[in-house]
Design an enzyme around this catalytic site. Structure first.
Site, PDB file in Angstrom:
ATOM      1  N   SER A 149     -15.783  10.981  -1.047  1.00 44.12           N
ATOM      2  CA  SER A 149     -17.220  10.696  -1.213  1.00 44.12           C
ATOM      3  C   SER A 149     -17.831  11.356  -2.459  1.00 44.12           C
ATOM      4  O   SER A 149     -17.379  12.409  -2.900  1.00 44.12           O
ATOM      5  CB  SER A 149     -17.987  11.196   0.009  1.00 44.12           C
ATOM      6  OG  SER A 149     -17.451  10.667   1.184  1.00 44.12           O
ATOM      7  N   GLY A 186     -23.211   9.179  -5.373  1.00 42.47           N
ATOM      8  CA  GLY A 186     -23.574   7.762  -5.478  1.00 42.47           C
ATOM      9  C   GLY A 186     -22.627   6.831  -4.760  1.00 42.47           C
ATOM     10  O   GLY A 186     -22.759   5.607  -4.850  1.00 42.47           O
ATOM     11  N   SER A 204     -20.674   4.958   1.700  1.00 42.71           N
ATOM     12  CA  SER A 204     -20.090   3.796   2.392  1.00 42.71           C
ATOM     13  C   SER A 204     -19.373   2.888   1.388  1.00 42.71           C
ATOM     14  O   SER A 204     -18.330   2.314   1.689  1.00 42.71           O
ATOM     15  CB  SER A 204     -21.186   3.003   3.109  1.00 42.71           C
ATOM     16  OG  SER A 204     -21.849   3.833   4.036  1.00 42.71           O
ATOM     17  N   GLU A 247     -16.321  10.016   7.981  1.00 41.61           N
ATOM     18  CA  GLU A 247     -15.123   9.140   7.929  1.00 41.61           C
ATOM     19  C   GLU A 247     -15.510   7.674   8.111  1.00 41.61           C
ATOM     20  O   GLU A 247     -14.824   6.897   8.779  1.00 41.61           O
ATOM     21  CB  GLU A 247     -14.069   9.598   8.934  1.00 41.61           C
ATOM     22  CG  GLU A 247     -13.682  11.048   8.633  1.00 41.61           C
ATOM     23  CD  GLU A 247     -12.291  11.438   9.029  1.00 41.61           C
ATOM     24  OE1 GLU A 247     -11.441  10.542   9.150  1.00 41.61           O
ATOM     25  OE2 GLU A 247     -12.069  12.640   9.198  1.00 41.61           O
ATOM     26  N   GLY A 248     -16.633   7.305   7.500  1.00 39.88           N
ATOM     27  CA  GLY A 248     -17.161   5.947   7.606  1.00 39.88           C
ATOM     28  C   GLY A 248     -18.184   5.893   8.727  1.00 39.88           C
ATOM     29  O   GLY A 248     -17.844   6.165   9.878  1.00 39.88           O
TER      30      GLY A 248
HETATM   31  C1  LIG Z   1     -20.506  17.088   7.561  1.00 39.36           C
HETATM   32  C2  LIG Z   1     -19.861  16.032   6.714  1.00 39.36           C
HETATM   33  C3  LIG Z   1     -18.542  16.186   6.342  1.00 39.36           C
HETATM   34  C4  LIG Z   1     -17.946  15.236   5.505  1.00 39.36           C
HETATM   35  N1  LIG Z   1     -16.664  15.417   5.079  1.00 39.36           N
HETATM   36  C5  LIG Z   1     -16.140  14.577   4.152  1.00 39.36           C
HETATM   37  C6  LIG Z   1     -14.864  14.849   3.562  1.00 39.36           C
HETATM   38  O1  LIG Z   1     -14.179  15.816   3.913  1.00 39.36           O
HETATM   39  N2  LIG Z   1     -14.421  14.024   2.575  1.00 39.36           N
HETATM   40  C7  LIG Z   1     -15.149  12.950   2.157  1.00 39.36           C
HETATM   41  O2  LIG Z   1     -14.678  12.247   1.269  1.00 39.36           O
HETATM   42  N3  LIG Z   1     -16.355  12.660   2.705  1.00 39.36           N
HETATM   43  C8  LIG Z   1     -16.868  13.450   3.681  1.00 39.36           C
HETATM   44  N4  LIG Z   1     -18.111  13.190   4.218  1.00 39.36           N
HETATM   45  C9  LIG Z   1     -18.875  12.054   3.725  1.00 39.36           C
HETATM   46  C10 LIG Z   1     -19.075  10.955   4.748  1.00 39.36           C
HETATM   47  O3  LIG Z   1     -17.870  10.274   4.952  1.00 39.36           O
HETATM   48  C11 LIG Z   1     -20.233  10.070   4.261  1.00 39.36           C
HETATM   49  O4  LIG Z   1     -21.420  10.801   4.475  1.00 39.36           O
HETATM   50  C12 LIG Z   1     -20.292   8.736   4.960  1.00 39.36           C
HETATM   51  O5  LIG Z   1     -19.189   7.945   4.600  1.00 39.36           O
HETATM   52  C13 LIG Z   1     -21.582   7.977   4.658  1.00 39.36           C
HETATM   53  O6  LIG Z   1     -21.857   7.949   3.297  1.00 39.36           O
HETATM   54  P1  LIG Z   1     -23.333   8.356   2.786  1.00 39.36           P
HETATM   55  O7  LIG Z   1     -23.667   9.647   3.407  1.00 39.36           O
HETATM   56  O8  LIG Z   1     -23.345   8.259   1.324  1.00 39.36           O
HETATM   57  O9  LIG Z   1     -24.281   7.258   3.432  1.00 39.36           O
HETATM   58  P2  LIG Z   1     -24.658   5.836   2.810  1.00 39.36           P
HETATM   59  O10 LIG Z   1     -23.433   5.107   2.429  1.00 39.36           O
HETATM   60  O11 LIG Z   1     -25.721   6.027   1.798  1.00 39.36           O
HETATM   61  O12 LIG Z   1     -25.289   5.114   4.088  1.00 39.36           O
HETATM   62  C14 LIG Z   1     -26.623   5.371   4.540  1.00 39.36           C
HETATM   63  C15 LIG Z   1     -26.888   4.452   5.730  1.00 39.36           C
HETATM   64  O13 LIG Z   1     -26.781   3.075   5.301  1.00 39.36           O
HETATM   65  C16 LIG Z   1     -25.812   2.428   6.124  1.00 39.36           C
HETATM   66  N5  LIG Z   1     -25.096   1.412   5.345  1.00 39.36           N
HETATM   67  C17 LIG Z   1     -24.451   1.574   4.161  1.00 39.36           C
HETATM   68  N6  LIG Z   1     -23.874   0.421   3.796  1.00 39.36           N
HETATM   69  C18 LIG Z   1     -24.130  -0.483   4.765  1.00 39.36           C
HETATM   70  C19 LIG Z   1     -23.790  -1.850   4.999  1.00 39.36           C
HETATM   71  N7  LIG Z   1     -23.009  -2.535   4.137  1.00 39.36           N
HETATM   72  N8  LIG Z   1     -24.240  -2.458   6.124  1.00 39.36           N
HETATM   73  C20 LIG Z   1     -25.000  -1.776   7.010  1.00 39.36           C
HETATM   74  N9  LIG Z   1     -25.351  -0.482   6.873  1.00 39.36           N
HETATM   75  C21 LIG Z   1     -24.915   0.158   5.763  1.00 39.36           C
HETATM   76  C22 LIG Z   1     -24.885   3.520   6.613  1.00 39.36           C
HETATM   77  O14 LIG Z   1     -24.192   3.124   7.782  1.00 39.36           O
HETATM   78  C23 LIG Z   1     -25.882   4.643   6.859  1.00 39.36           C
HETATM   79  O15 LIG Z   1     -26.512   4.437   8.099  1.00 39.36           O
HETATM   80  C24 LIG Z   1     -18.699  14.104   5.088  1.00 39.36           C
HETATM   81  C25 LIG Z   1     -20.031  13.953   5.509  1.00 39.36           C
HETATM   82  C26 LIG Z   1     -20.619  14.903   6.306  1.00 39.36           C
HETATM   83  C27 LIG Z   1     -22.056  14.720   6.720  1.00 39.36           C
END
Ligand SMILES: Cc1cc2nc3c(=O)[nH]c(=O)nc-3n(C[C@H](O)[C@H](O)[C@H](O)COP(=O)(O)OP(=O)(O)OC[C@H]3O[C@@H](n4cnc5c(N)ncnc54)[C@H](O)[C@@H]3O)c2cc1C
Length: 385
Positions: free
Chosen positions: A126, A129, A132, A363-364
């Site tokens: 992640s 920017g 998801s 993890e998604g």
């Molecule tokens: C405590 C914690 C630990 C983590 N650890 C790791 C790690 O070790 N390694 C790593 O790589 N990542 C890690 N992550 C990242 C995590 O996987 C992401 O936060 C997650 O994938 C969501 O991405 P985002 O936060 O950018 O949300 P966004 O992608 O910005 O999404 C925001 C909202 O919009 C929704 N959304 C986005 N696209 C769509 C769509 N096409 N259709 C419908 N809804 C949509 C999402 O479901 C969400 O509700 C971690 C996150 C947290 C909070």
């Protein structure tokens, strides 16, 4: 289908359960309060073989199957979610890309110290920017002969601030989208690497979540996992393992919340009788038990299918989505059954409530899981037009 666990699976379950009950659960509130992992406990977990349950013995692991691993994560999460996550990152998110796509040298170098708990590991996909939409990542990897030079930042890296080795996903050319993504193992003691901010979170507080900064960081091509252009596929394959682990963490936490609520309901008296005698409370407990059982079954089935070499994209997404939502619901209802005490630190339910909520996000997100499930379903039942 045989629902009996093998002797080895039962053994791992018992070892992990004992460790979680004796070493993790009694101190889980303290780990949460101090927002710190217990490195001694991590060493003990490693000595018990819980840091690389499905990693072959040749690489320092325990050499068991995916179901045994999944059960071990469930049991550890019943004790402390943050420490269960260490075992999941080491034994799955870090180990699986290397085992499935790495070279023999890479496996020999990186896996034994991580399974032994001597080195800490992380998985970094992640970015600020790119969440998801993981394919839009921007960490730049410039070709420099035998090395790549990395520039950019990663975000949300579990254990990022304490890791020795990190699998990072970078791009050699953003224009190429997924075809430009490469997976690399980086060592954090090299120049050009630094840790940015650590997130202040609602739950999983003992597990650090960090920003990583790469400034002309040199990584040898010998640390490249798979070919250039394969990185995105490696990241997604790894998440198929990881999502089953998230299902297991949710099940473990939900199991603990149900146990707390069931015991409390028999100890607390109101209106002259135990709470457990009220049918309204019994219905809550029954729903919690039924949903927990179903969540455990979809999670185990996904793990079992992986052991059979079957495709698990849809199953892993269902396990992650269903178990995490059931986990949140069970923690919520457990808190309700405990009344005021559910909202305090005294009974651990409020911590579980805060911890398990993350399983719907990382993890998604569960929206992404629904996209995956629907996509696979529509492929399976595509109508000829
Ligand atoms: C405590 C914690 C630990 C983590 N650890 C790791 C790690 O070790 N390694 C790593 O790589 N990542 C890690 N992550 C990242 C995590 O996987 C992401 O936060 C997650 O994938 C969501 O991405 P985002 O936060 O950018 O949300 P966004 O992608 O910005 O999404 C925001 C909202 O919009 C929704 N959304 C986005 N696209 C769509 C769509 N096409 N259709 C419908 N809804 C949509 C999402 O479901 C969400 O509700 C971690 C996150 C947290 C909070």
């Amino acid at each position: 289908m045989d629902f009996n666990l093998s002797e080895e699976q039962q053994y791992v379950r018992d070892v992990a359960r004992k460790f979680a009950d004796e070493r993790l659960y009694p101190r889980a509130g303290e780990f949460d309060h101090n927002a710190e992992l217990d490195r001694e406990a991590i060493k003990e977990m490693a000595e018990l073989g819980l840091m690389g349950v499905k990693v072959p013995e040749d690489y320092g692991g325990t050499g068991l199957d995916n179901l045994a691993y999944t059960i071990s994560i469930e049991e550890l999460a019943r004790g402390c979610a943050s420490h269960a996550l260490v075992a999941a990152v080491h034994g799955s998110l870090f180990a699986m890309p290397l085992l499935e796509f790495g070279t023999e040298e890479q496996k020999q170098k990186f896996l034994p110290p991580v399974c032994a708990g001597e080195k800490m590991a992380a998985y970094s996909l992640s970015e600020a920017g790119s969440g998801s939409d993981a394919a839009s990542l921007s960490l730049q990897a410039d070709d420099d002969g035998d090395n790549y030079i990395l520039n950019g930042t990663k975000l949300w890296v579990t254990q990022g601030s304490i890791a020795d080795y990190i699998i990072v996903f970078a791009t050699v050319d953003r224009e190429k989208k997924t075809k430009g993504i490469v997976a690399l193992v980086i060592e954090t003691d090299q120049p050009g690497f630094s840790v940015g901010k650590n997130e202040v979170k609602m739950g999983y507080k003992a597990s650090p979540t960090s920003e990583l900064i790469f400034d002309d960081y040199k990584v040898p091509k010998a640390h490249q996992i798979g070919e250039v252009g394969r990185g995105f596929n490696i990241a997604m394959e790894t998440l198929n393992h990881g999502r089953i682990s998230v299902g297991a963490q949710s099940v473990g936490m939900a199991q603990r919340a149900l146990e707390i609520a069931t015991v409390y309901s028999q100890q607390r008296t109101q209106f002259g009788q135990e709470l457990a005698k009220f049918q309204g409370i019994q219905f809550k407990l029954a729903d919690m038990q039924a949903k927990l059982h179903a969540a455990r079954m979809v999670t185990y089935e996904a793990a079992w299918k992986k052991d059979q070499g079957m495709k698990v994209i849809k199953d892993a997404a269902i396990a992650k989505m269903y178990a995490s939502e059931v986990g949140t619901e069970i923690a919520h209802q457990a808190m309700q059954i405990l009344g005021g005490y559910g909202y305090t630190h005294e009974y651990n339910v409020e911590r579980i409530y805060r911890d398990v909520r993350l399983c719907e996000i990382f993890e998604g997100t569960n929206e992404v899981q629904r996209i995956v499930i629907a996509r696979e379903l529509l492929k399976e039942m595509a109508v000829e037009k």
